[in-house]
Design an enzyme around this catalytic site. Structure first.
Site, PDB file in Angstrom:
ATOM      1  N   ASN A   1       1.340   3.725 -72.743  1.00  0.00           N
ATOM      2  CA  ASN A   1       0.297   4.724 -72.974  1.00  0.00           C
ATOM      3  C   ASN A   1       0.936   6.077 -73.252  1.00  0.00           C
ATOM      4  OD1 ASN A   1       1.044   4.682 -70.206  1.00  0.00           O
ATOM      5  ND2 ASN A   1      -0.858   5.666 -69.581  1.00  0.00           N
TER       6      ASN A   1
ATOM      7  N   GLU B   1      -0.275   9.974 -73.445  1.00  0.00           N
ATOM      8  CA  GLU B   1      -1.387  10.893 -73.169  1.00  0.00           C
ATOM      9  C   GLU B   1      -1.205  12.204 -73.931  1.00  0.00           C
ATOM     10  OE1 GLU B   1      -1.812  11.072 -68.879  1.00  0.00           O
ATOM     11  OE2 GLU B   1      -2.659   9.038 -68.888  1.00  0.00           O
TER      12      GLU B   1
ATOM     13  N   CYS C   1      -3.755   4.060 -75.527  1.00  0.00           N
ATOM     14  CA  CYS C   1      -3.407   3.069 -74.511  1.00  0.00           C
ATOM     15  C   CYS C   1      -2.167   2.261 -74.934  1.00  0.00           C
ATOM     16  CB  CYS C   1      -4.549   2.081 -74.315  1.00  0.00           C
ATOM     17  SG  CYS C   1      -6.004   2.766 -73.534  1.00  0.00           S
TER      18      CYS C   1
ATOM     19  N   GLU D   1      -1.772  -0.932 -74.956  1.00  0.00           N
ATOM     20  CA  GLU D   1      -2.115  -2.101 -75.779  1.00  0.00           C
ATOM     21  C   GLU D   1      -2.244  -1.705 -77.248  1.00  0.00           C
ATOM     22  OE1 GLU D   1      -3.472  -1.009 -72.992  1.00  0.00           O
ATOM     23  OE2 GLU D   1      -4.586  -2.561 -71.930  1.00  0.00           O
TER      24      GLU D   1
ATOM     25  N   CYS E   1      -8.969  -1.691 -71.672  1.00  0.00           N
ATOM     26  CA  CYS E   1     -10.223  -0.930 -71.809  1.00  0.00           C
ATOM     27  C   CYS E   1     -11.044  -1.517 -72.957  1.00  0.00           C
ATOM     28  CB  CYS E   1      -9.929   0.547 -72.036  1.00  0.00           C
ATOM     29  SG  CYS E   1      -9.483   0.947 -73.740  1.00  0.00           S
TER      30      CYS E   1
ATOM     31  N   CYS F   1      -9.590  -1.060 -76.511  1.00  0.00           N
ATOM     32  CA  CYS F   1      -8.477  -1.983 -76.798  1.00  0.00           C
ATOM     33  C   CYS F   1      -8.988  -3.406 -77.014  1.00  0.00           C
ATOM     34  CB  CYS F   1      -7.443  -1.942 -75.678  1.00  0.00           C
ATOM     35  SG  CYS F   1      -6.502  -0.401 -75.662  1.00  0.00           S
TER      36      CYS F   1
HETATM   37  N1  THU Z   1      -4.611   2.897 -70.089  1.00  0.00           N
HETATM   38  C1  THU Z   1      -3.883   2.002 -70.845  1.00  0.00           C
HETATM   39  O1  THU Z   1      -2.870   2.383 -71.452  1.00  0.00           O
HETATM   40  N2  THU Z   1      -4.303   0.723 -70.888  1.00  0.00           N
HETATM   41  C2  THU Z   1      -5.312   0.196 -70.128  1.00  0.00           C
HETATM   42  O2  THU Z   1      -5.566  -0.989 -70.196  1.00  0.00           O
HETATM   43  C3  THU Z   1      -6.084   1.075 -69.253  1.00  0.00           C
HETATM   44  C4  THU Z   1      -5.836   2.520 -69.391  1.00  0.00           C
HETATM   45  C5  THU Z   1      -4.124   4.279 -69.959  1.00  0.00           C
HETATM   46  C6  THU Z   1      -4.918   5.340 -70.634  1.00  0.00           C
HETATM   47  C7  THU Z   1      -4.534   6.554 -69.807  1.00  0.00           C
HETATM   48  O3  THU Z   1      -3.327   7.070 -70.296  1.00  0.00           O
HETATM   49  C8  THU Z   1      -4.290   6.010 -68.420  1.00  0.00           C
HETATM   50  O4  THU Z   1      -4.093   4.620 -68.580  1.00  0.00           O
HETATM   51  C9  THU Z   1      -5.403   6.254 -67.425  1.00  0.00           C
HETATM   52  O5  THU Z   1      -6.611   5.859 -67.909  1.00  0.00           O
END
Ligand code: THU
Length: 133
Positions: free
Chosen positions: A47, A49, A58, A60, A93, A96
């Site tokens: 991920n 941010e 994310c 994925e 999520c 994704c």
């Molecule tokens: N996130 C992912 O990378 N994948 C997931 O399946 C769930 C959420 C990340 C997004 C964000 O950077 C952090 O997790 C918190 O939501």
């Protein structure tokens, strides 16, 4: 494509390694993913941010977009691992899941949610995104 136990383990290891590169200074929730293409190649992602929050990507989708941008179109499985300090059960999520639906066979594509190499649960995409668009 049927995913073997060895491939599953390798994907989890790669997802855990990819998690080390997570850029998550806002949530501190570190996620790593490893995507197995039908030709046997593997693309990893973490991920990423952003201070504006919205542009966050994310793990994925990072893996999918890396693979698709390299010409891959057929996928067998993805391993996902995430958590702050310890790994927790981390599920993809909704956004994704929809990206997976664009490229993957709902009843065949395997989603491996892993806390460690030994502790994991598997689902088909159809189980996690029923009645998809
Ligand atoms: N996130 C992912 O990378 N994948 C997931 O399946 C769930 C959420 C990340 C997004 C964000 O950077 C952090 O997790 C918190 O939501």
């Amino acid at each position: 494509m049927k995913v073997s136990g060895t491939q599953r383990r390798e994907l989890i290891e790669k997802a855990l390694a990819a998690r080390e590169n997570s850029y998550s200074p806002y949530s501190h929730f570190r996620v790593g993913a490893a995507l197995l293409c039908s030709d046997g190649s593997v693309y990893t992602g973490c991920n990423i941010e952003n201070r504006a929050y919205g542009p966050t990507n994310c793990a994925e989708r990072t893996a999918f977009f890396k693979a698709v941008s390299e010409g891959k179109r057929e996928f067998a499985a993805i391993a996902i691992t995430g958590g702050e300090n310890e790994t927790v059960w981390c599920y993809p999520c909704g956004v994704c899941r929809q990206v997976m639906a664009e490229f993957c066979a709902p009843d065949a594509f395997e989603i491996i949610c892993a806390r460690s190499e030994e502790e994991y649960k598997t689902y088909t995409l159809a189980e996690l995104l029923p009645e998809m668009f």
